[in-house]
Scaffold this motif. Structure first.
Motif, mmCIF file in Angstrom:
data_model
loop_
_atom_site.group_PDB
_atom_site.id
_atom_site.type_symbol
_atom_site.label_atom_id
_atom_site.label_comp_id
_atom_site.label_asym_id
_atom_site.label_seq_id
_atom_site.Cartn_x
_atom_site.Cartn_y
_atom_site.Cartn_z
ATOM 1 N N GLN A 87 1.213 -1.098 -0.365
ATOM 2 C CA GLN A 87 -0.089 0.048 0.465
ATOM 3 C C GLN A 87 0.493 1.233 0.194
ATOM 4 O O GLN A 87 0.507 2.763 -0.922
ATOM 5 N N ALA A 88 2.339 1.043 0.587
ATOM 6 C CA ALA A 88 2.565 2.255 0.874
ATOM 7 C C ALA A 88 3.789 2.687 -0.249
ATOM 8 O O ALA A 88 3.388 3.661 -1.059
ATOM 9 N N PHE A 89 3.752 1.202 -1.197
ATOM 10 C CA PHE A 89 4.942 1.392 -2.792
ATOM 11 C C PHE A 89 3.760 2.128 -3.828
ATOM 12 O O PHE A 89 4.157 3.431 -4.125
ATOM 13 N N THR A 119 17.339 0.610 5.421
ATOM 14 C CA THR A 119 16.933 1.801 4.476
ATOM 15 C C THR A 119 16.875 1.424 2.906
ATOM 16 O O THR A 119 17.963 0.107 2.343
ATOM 17 N N GLY A 120 16.343 0.715 2.674
ATOM 18 C CA GLY A 120 15.770 1.174 1.412
ATOM 19 C C GLY A 120 15.769 1.606 -0.368
ATOM 20 O O GLY A 120 15.991 1.067 -1.497
ATOM 21 N N SER A 121 16.666 3.486 0.346
ATOM 22 C CA SER A 121 16.734 3.983 -0.536
ATOM 23 C C SER A 121 18.599 4.092 -1.092
ATOM 24 O O SER A 121 19.130 3.831 -0.050
ATOM 25 N N ASP A 122 18.591 4.469 -1.852
ATOM 26 C CA ASP A 122 20.143 4.483 -2.289
ATOM 27 C C ASP A 122 20.976 5.788 -1.911
ATOM 28 O O ASP A 122 20.211 6.420 -2.387
ATOM 29 N N VAL A 139 15.056 -4.678 -6.198
ATOM 30 C CA VAL A 139 14.684 -3.920 -7.415
ATOM 31 C C VAL A 139 14.424 -2.207 -6.765
ATOM 32 O O VAL A 139 13.532 -2.117 -5.735
ATOM 33 N N ARG A 140 15.350 -1.074 -7.475
ATOM 34 C CA ARG A 140 14.592 -0.173 -6.377
ATOM 35 C C ARG A 140 14.257 0.826 -8.138
ATOM 36 O O ARG A 140 13.937 0.418 -8.907
ATOM 37 N N VAL A 141 13.209 1.819 -7.790
ATOM 38 C CA VAL A 141 12.387 2.764 -8.187
ATOM 39 C C VAL A 141 12.142 4.105 -7.775
ATOM 40 O O VAL A 141 12.333 4.156 -6.779
ATOM 41 N N LEU A 169 13.365 0.899 -2.377
ATOM 42 C CA LEU A 169 13.156 -1.061 -2.693
ATOM 43 C C LEU A 169 11.524 -1.088 -3.413
ATOM 44 O O LEU A 169 10.597 -1.003 -2.616
ATOM 45 N N VAL A 170 11.330 -1.966 -4.366
ATOM 46 C CA VAL A 170 9.823 -2.964 -4.635
ATOM 47 C C VAL A 170 9.624 -3.588 -3.720
ATOM 48 O O VAL A 170 10.038 -4.031 -3.147
ATOM 49 N N PRO A 171 8.201 -4.052 -3.505
ATOM 50 C CA PRO A 171 7.603 -4.784 -2.565
ATOM 51 C C PRO A 171 8.334 -5.998 -2.689
ATOM 52 O O PRO A 171 9.000 -6.828 -3.916
#
Length: 413
Positions: A97-99, A121-124, A375-377, A130-132
């Protein structure tokens, strides 16, 4: 009494099944026409030295055969795409839901909160999230459907930037002893190390604001569909011929030598004996290629070539008049050549002088694909207004891990 209830299949799935079945029947029918036309062409060559009309007819059928195979492949990939859990009636997880809120509206609060809960940390450094896990897995599964070398290679996931794999140059030190015999010290093995760095692969699908705002759009399905083809195309080329500079190293980038002079670090090749051609007896060259592999690798061997090379091989027969190339036994299965599966890789070179256009080997042992987890978006609504860009990245590496397990056919004198 046990009662098993089977859920009815969706109309779209039934329609796809019917399309696949029809496309496969048309493919087999066209191949039968191809064989009859080729038999007629060979008979005309023996009788009067050739027939231009027969050659043209065979070429037309050959083109139709390739086009029908492409259509069948597209339908099979489409049928293999499940939804991402939206049709089961369950509420999406908080991360999903957050994504979705981030992709649709640029709302980062939910993802930041999920990161804090997971203590990660999901961000670079370049931004993005990071995707779900479900979307990450689905992108990986789709790549295995579309990327031919990935589908037959060993795939390892790592959390770091480089996978290091040690190996013994002279094999493992071993010996035979009796139950109560002394164990003499074996020779110290000479160790070396293979390194497989992961490189960044990206895609940047674009969407209009109205498309993103459409509540009927499954945003995860859309992201997966948009990036799969771009990722698979880049991967396919790199795994075959990539030079290792900011991309995986393809198996054709490694030096090759005549198989009689093979040594570790190189791939052995069999020469056809004719520049840009199979030579006088194609079946002999293919048999030599097959038996250049050790028995332990041969039992899992696969041919890798592009469609143009297959088009030439489809004409070949053995000494008993049987065709060497056989069509798939069913929809979704592979064609076979001399009893071994054929994998279509369009990035393999066309047949030409000194080209290496056919590979045969146990690619599960021979080639390694390394995926860095995640995988990052990054959502970018500013760079290409009125479109919203989704900068999607994953890190991938690859290279040969066992130089004994892959052999090449080189079209050289």
């Amino acid at each position: 009494m046990n009662i098993h209830l089977q859920m009815p299949r969706a109309p779209e799935t039934k329609s796809l099944d019917a399309d696949v079945a029809q496309a496969f029947e048309e493919f087999l029918s066209t191949f039968e026409d191809y064989r009859q036309s080729n038999d007629q062409r060979l008979a005309e060559i023996e009788r009067r030295g050739g027939d231009i009309l027969a050659e043209e007819k065979l070429a037309r059928i050959d083109t139709a055969l390739d086009e029908q195979k492409r259509t069948l492949d597209r339908l099979l990939v489409k049928r293999a795409r499940p939804d991402l859990g939206r049709g089961d009636g369950r509420e999406p997880s908080a991360v999903r839901q957050a994504f979705e809120a981030y992709v649709r509206r640029g709302d980062e609060a939910g993802l930041r909160q999920s990161e804090r809960k997971a203590m990660q940390t999901g961000s670079d450094p370049d931004g993005g999230y990071l995707v779900p896990d479900e979307l990450d897995s689905e992108i990986g599964r789709r790549l295995s459907e579309l990327s031919p070398i990935r589908s037959i290679a060993t795939v390892r996931q790592v959390s770091g930037a480089v996978l290091k794999k040690p190996f013994a140059l002279d094999g493992m030190a071993t010996g035979w002893v009796g139950e109560t015999d002394a164990r003499p010290q074996t020779a110290t093995p000479q160790l070396a190390e293979l390194q497989f760095p992961t490189m960044e692969l990206y895609a940047m699908p674009a969407a209009t604001a109205s498309l993103i705002d459409d509540s009927a759009l499954d945003i995860e399905e859309w992201v997966a569909a948009e990036v799969e083809a771009a990722f698979a195309e880049q991967e396919g080329a790199a795994f075959v011929s990539g030079d290792g500079a900011n991309k995986p190293r393809g198996f054709l980038d490694y030096p090759s030598v005549d198989d009689d002079s093979w040594s570790w670090g190189k791939l052995g090749h069999i020469a056809t004996g004719s520049a840009g051609a199979f030579g006088t007896d194609p079946s002999d060259r293919l048999v030599e290629l097959i038996y250049a592999l050790k028995a332990g690798h041969r039992q899992n061997g696969r041919f890798v070539m592009n469609r143009k090379t297959q088009a030439q091989i489809r004409k070949f027969k053995d000494a008993d008049g049987n065709y060497l190339w056989m069509p798939p036994a069913g929809a979704g299965q592979s064609a076979s050549l001399m009893g071994f599966s054929v994998v279509e890789a369009e990035d393999m070179p066309d047949i030409a002088a000194d080209s290496v256009s056919i590979a045969f080997g146990d690619f599960r042992r021979g080639y390694l694909v390394v995926d860095r987890t995640g995988v990052r978006v990054l959502r970018d609504p500013y760079s290409a207004k009125p479109y919203v860009l989704f900068y999607t990245t994953k890190r991938v590496g690859g290279g040969v891990q066992n130089f004994e397990a892959i052999k090449l056919l080189k079209f050289t004198a």
